[in-house]
Design a protein around this motif. Structure first.
Motif, PDB file in Angstrom:
ATOM      1  N   PRO B  14      35.658  44.953  39.935  1.00 43.14           N
ATOM      2  CA  PRO B  14      36.897  45.556  40.444  1.00 43.14           C
ATOM      3  C   PRO B  14      36.782  46.000  41.897  1.00 43.14           C
ATOM      4  N   ILE B  15      37.910  46.068  42.546  1.00 40.15           N
ATOM      5  CA  ILE B  15      37.977  46.690  43.865  1.00 40.15           C
ATOM      6  C   ILE B  15      37.823  48.194  43.661  1.00 40.15           C
ATOM      7  N   GLU B  16      37.125  48.834  44.574  1.00 42.21           N
ATOM      8  CA  GLU B  16      36.821  50.268  44.489  1.00 42.21           C
ATOM      9  C   GLU B  16      38.048  51.099  44.075  1.00 42.21           C
ATOM     10  N   GLY B  17      37.880  51.888  43.009  1.00 43.72           N
ATOM     11  CA  GLY B  17      38.940  52.809  42.601  1.00 43.72           C
ATOM     12  C   GLY B  17      40.051  52.194  41.777  1.00 43.72           C
ATOM     13  N   SER B  18      39.909  50.901  41.463  1.00 47.77           N
ATOM     14  CA  SER B  18      40.978  50.203  40.751  1.00 47.77           C
ATOM     15  C   SER B  18      40.460  49.570  39.470  1.00 47.77           C
ATOM     16  N   THR B  19      41.358  49.277  38.573  1.00 46.97           N
ATOM     17  CA  THR B  19      41.034  48.426  37.432  1.00 46.97           C
ATOM     18  C   THR B  19      42.031  47.290  37.371  1.00 46.97           C
ATOM     19  N   LYS B  20      41.577  46.198  36.783  1.00 43.37           N
ATOM     20  CA  LYS B  20      42.460  45.048  36.585  1.00 43.37           C
ATOM     21  C   LYS B  20      43.180  45.247  35.267  1.00 43.37           C
ATOM     22  N   GLU B  21      44.475  45.098  35.256  1.00 35.89           N
ATOM     23  CA  GLU B  21      45.255  45.279  34.036  1.00 35.89           C
ATOM     24  C   GLU B  21      46.150  44.058  33.842  1.00 35.89           C
ATOM     25  N   LEU B  56      49.656  47.622  41.685  1.00 35.65           N
ATOM     26  CA  LEU B  56      49.865  46.733  42.830  1.00 35.65           C
ATOM     27  C   LEU B  56      49.839  45.269  42.415  1.00 35.65           C
ATOM     28  N   TYR B  57      50.628  44.481  43.119  1.00 36.51           N
ATOM     29  CA  TYR B  57      50.604  43.021  42.991  1.00 36.51           C
ATOM     30  C   TYR B  57      49.156  42.571  43.223  1.00 36.51           C
ATOM     31  N   ASP B  58      48.702  41.651  42.415  1.00 38.63           N
ATOM     32  CA  ASP B  58      47.281  41.288  42.477  1.00 38.63           C
ATOM     33  C   ASP B  58      47.101  39.787  42.400  1.00 38.63           C
ATOM     34  N   THR B  59      46.307  39.241  43.321  1.00 33.41           N
ATOM     35  CA  THR B  59      46.128  37.791  43.406  1.00 33.41           C
ATOM     36  C   THR B  59      44.717  37.352  43.038  1.00 33.41           C
ATOM     37  N   GLY B 182      43.688  39.528  48.775  1.00 33.24           N
ATOM     38  CA  GLY B 182      45.142  39.399  48.730  1.00 33.24           C
ATOM     39  C   GLY B 182      45.744  38.077  49.144  1.00 33.24           C
ATOM     40  N   ALA B 183      44.940  37.036  49.351  1.00 34.32           N
ATOM     41  CA  ALA B 183      45.530  35.740  49.707  1.00 34.32           C
ATOM     42  C   ALA B 183      46.368  35.226  48.538  1.00 34.32           C
TER      43      ALA B 183
END
Lengths: 558, 558
Positions: B14-21, B56-59, B182-183
């Motif tokens: 994961p990106i720091e401080g985030s989780t993928k949902e 957030l939108y996630d790519t 984010g691409a």
């Protein structure tokens, strides 16, 4: 000046591929034509490998001479002391007063040559208050420059230590370093100890105008308690700095008592240090700001030294959410009133602007500033076009800065990658300056500044002709451009290679394109009409010829 | 697929401080409501220290899951293969054909949830050709996304090796790395050997649509001699890539024979590789481009796979001097003709745009593109707002990119710091992506995209409340924001300090501002009217109270 900074502590010598040159101009007041001053206007000459050269506006002072004689302890030559200064007009010894009286001062003549414009344009823009020349009589080391929308867009670099870190030596080097890369003015925002001495070192060695925010030092004098500030303490601080030679001062005189609550429910409240100090003072005393109530007295001081007001936007928005709100525009209206007062004293004025503004709200800021403040030069911090990129706020703000400069802002205060996160170091200062040179130059292009596109064209021509060294030397940052190129193709012959690492020798569009041009010239396709006519008539029979020619296209030159 | 890339070669977690949902949505075609597909829409959840969160939108695909199960050899799950695909309409199995037929495909439903808009907005924008969904049936690993001005502005990252350097493994990691930051799409511009295999690795592991420029590979097949190209070689290359799953292809079918001489006397000629290849071919054969003459046939191939045209601007300007010239706009008119032809085949189309454009000429590009190309999504490379800053062209172009996106451009092709100088490495890719996320987001704000300002507000609120960790984690690049902060104040307690290193504890405007707010709330100044009324009535008697309160303002918290 206590000697704490050795001359070896600053960067000196020419920028890669360039020499420092001076153009000599003799200037005489029209009414005293038997006496004249000799002005030496500095510029940077970029020497190209094809024998041509390009002369560029240069802010770096003697530090970029080939063999500069530096003595930081003595400071730079006090050049402007040798120029004749006209008598005060109605008590004001200012460029504004002289411009109104029809006098082209040596500073104006210097600027006209530097900008490549008519001296009377300089004078008339100053006379109506649409441009300022920040030049305290007590900073004779500075090279005159102008801030106004009729001229090249300027940039300011903030330096200054804080209680947390940084030394005097660091700050002097930051000043030299920032002007090396193109900073047109410097603001010393020091807040720690040694605030007076740091400023003295910077002023005596700075070839560009120096700005300050006197309230910072005044606050130091009351041990950091804003409620303990008084007009007298502030006034004495201003005089102290005026005597040292500060060229322009940020004064947050528009933060009125009745505006403070307008900021209370913002997402980011008051983000200007000076603004928050004055807001705290107003609330604590329930009195109108002493900066506002004593503004006339301040003008009298400024008029004596020719200090330029930079009327601060203490209520500028600190976030996208707060942009263009009532607090911001209420203060701007007051800055408009103060502009008129300052000008009535013969004092030059510019107006500070935000901050954080989304793109669609940028133009309104310029329009309103021009309307309310009689087109006094606008001097904006960015603005940042979004809040979401700390560590990249030089970029978020370069977007806003380029757009607001296109709309008429005369000077841009840089933002470094450390904005919101920490104090900029030397690398950050360079990144901030180069980024803002980009924004300013993009605006100059968009505004059709007569000299701006020369540099783009020279660089693009060098690029197209594979003159790599010229491409580097014409760049805002020759060293980094060269370094990036060399990472991929380090060998010296690659600098003359007719291709680059992006596409390799076979895929180079520039090479093919050069062949297209050669073909066109070979076949006499010189004008557009020629092209249309000859194409129809001749090309059929020539295709084999191009094939023969084309077979050579992809042979690598190295 | 030959195994040359170990799964450890790519960045995951994961990106720091985030989780993928993932948000689950069941989708049924309106005409077959008894059967439905289960769609798992990805997003990134930023967890804040105050218990709130922001989605957030996630790519970034599964790579940013907490414990991703990666097998690069097998590739990502072929999710879209499990969704029901409607029958072709008039021979076209495309999102455009289905949208026109009133069908909301699973891809459209997925996108609607991802963008937070009504599914019928997605369908209708696709139906009129104002938006495209690049989604080759043979790239079932991709997560559907949309490119159109009614939606969030997208960004593309170019990767790809060249003859000079770079390996397959590097390129796969660049794809993963670029999408992590984010691409929204990736273009594989490889030109060296292993072009097919590199693309296969990228496609099988890419969660975002992949674009290519087939002429590059076709040219490899004729050993780099553009005059040896034929329609058949090109067609077979397109089919080869179509079978692999390429989602959109750049086709320079607008470079006509009669336009080539228009570029001969430019400062920088033809700077597009594809454009220069086709120009060389046209001149050598004195025939019209085979891309133009066989365009109908190309449309038939594209329609079978649902490949989206990215009609290339082979005559885009490569310098400020060449911006908006006759060569550029002549080609754009032809792209308009081709747009109509492609759409008549049910094929989706976007239009590529420049390049190098000064700010005042940017809007004209969008206006003309929309007029000539029926508002097909515009996809621009920057544009660079000046030529003079090699090594900083991510910045020169971010200025242009933000402005052109505000004017209506739907997707921005990133530019890295290495533009014009060399191939981007991993760091350059990240810098390019983050810079373009800034430009895209600034445009989303300016266009009033409903979700855009949420993130700015959340970050600014965190900043004002000294929630440093939240400020970092909400940033486009949490790692660098944290690193910059820690350079000055590395101690962990500083992350909760109510001041920062820029001003030190005594000068913190945010702290004073918080006190102003506390004061306002304490005194019931909740609405603007309250403020005006109570200020007049009460503040006189309260000033001593504020002084008492104010004395606490400057005590450092740590």
């Amino acid at each position: 000046m206590s000697t704490t900074v050795p001359s070896t502590a600053v960067t000196s010598g020419p920028i890669e591929g360039s020499t420092k040159e001076y153009r000599l101009v003799r200037h005489a007041y029209s009414d005293q034509s038997h006496v004249s001053d000799e002005l030496r206007i500095p510029f940077r000459r970029v020497h190209l490998t094809n024998g041509e050269h390009l002369d560029l506006y240069d802010t770096s002072g003697p530090y970029t001479e080939s063999e500069p004689v530096l003595d930081l302890d003595a400071g730079l030559a006090r050049t402007r002391d040798h120029w004749r200064r006209p008598d005060p007009v109605d008590g004001a010894a200012t460029q504004l007063a002289w411009a109104r009286a029809g006098i082209v001062t040596p500073e104006m003549a210097f600027i006209a040559e530097r900008e490549g414009v008519d001296p009377d344009l300089v004078r008339s823009e100053v006379a109506i208050g649409r441009a300022v020349i920040p030049a305290n009589h007590r900073h004779p080391e500075s090279e005159p420059m102008i801030i106004g929308k009729a001229f090249a867009v300027k940039i300011n670099a903030n330096i200054g230590n804080s209680a947390v870190r940084s030394s005097i030596s660091d700050e002097v080097e930051k000043m030299v370093w920032a002007t090396r890369w193109g900073a047109d003015t410097i603001m010393d925002l020091s807040t720690g100890k040694d605030i007076h001495l740091t400023r003295e070192w910077i002023l005596r060695n700075s070839p560009v105008p120096v700005g300050t925010v006197p309230i910072y030092q005044a606050l130091e004098k009351v041990n950091g308690d804003p409620t303990a500030l008084t007009w007298e303490i502030y006034r004495d601080t201003v005089i102290e700095q005026a005597e040292q030679g500060v060229d322009y001062m940020t004064v947050h005189a528009g933060v009125l008592l009745r505006y403070v609550p307008l900021a209370a429910h913002r997402v980011t409240g008051i983000v200007s240090r000076g603004g928050s100090i004055m807001a705290a003072w107003c609330l604590a005393h329930h009195q109108e700001s002493f900066l506002y109530t004593h503004f006339h007295e301040l003008c009298e001081i400024f008029a004596r030294y020719d200090i330029t007001f930079s009327l601060g936007d203490g209520l500028r928005p600190g976030s996208i959410a707060d942009a263009n709100d009532e607090a911001q525009f209420a203060e701007l209206r007051t800055l408009g009133e103060l502009t008129k007062i300052a000008k009535s004293h013969g004092v030059q004025v510019m107006i500070e602007g935000p901050g954080h503004i989304p793109m669609h709200k940028i133009v309104e800021n310029v329009a309103l500033e021009e309307q309310l403040c009689e087109e006094a030069p606008f001097y904006t911090l960015g603005p940042l076009a979004t809040d979401i990129a700390p560590a990249y706020d030089h970029i978020t703000s370069a977007i806003g800065a380029a757009m607001i400069a296109q709309a008429g802002t005369a000077m841009l205060c840089y933002v470094t990658p450390k904005e919101h996160l920490g104090l900029p170091d030397r690398d950050d200062v360079k990144t901030g300056v180069i980024t803002y040179k980009i924004a300013a130059h993009a605006a100059d292009l968009a505004k059709g500044h007569p000299r701006a596109q020369e540099r783009d064209d020279a660089l693009s021509k060098a690029r197209f002709e594979f003159r790599w060294t010229d491409q580097f030397n014409l760049a805002l940052d020759p060293d980094t451009a060269r370094e990036f190129h060399d990472e991929t193709l380090p060998a010296e012959p690659a600098k003359t290679a007719h291709f680059c690492s992006m596409c390799g020798p076979k895929f180079c569009s520039m090479r093919i394109s050069a062949d297209v041009r050669a073909y066109a010239e070979e076949h006499g396709l010189v004008t557009q009409e020629d092209i249309d006519r000859k194409l129809a008539a001749e090309m059929d029979s020539k295709s084999q010829e191009f094939i023969d020619h084309g077979k050579k296209v992809y042979l690598p030159v190295v």
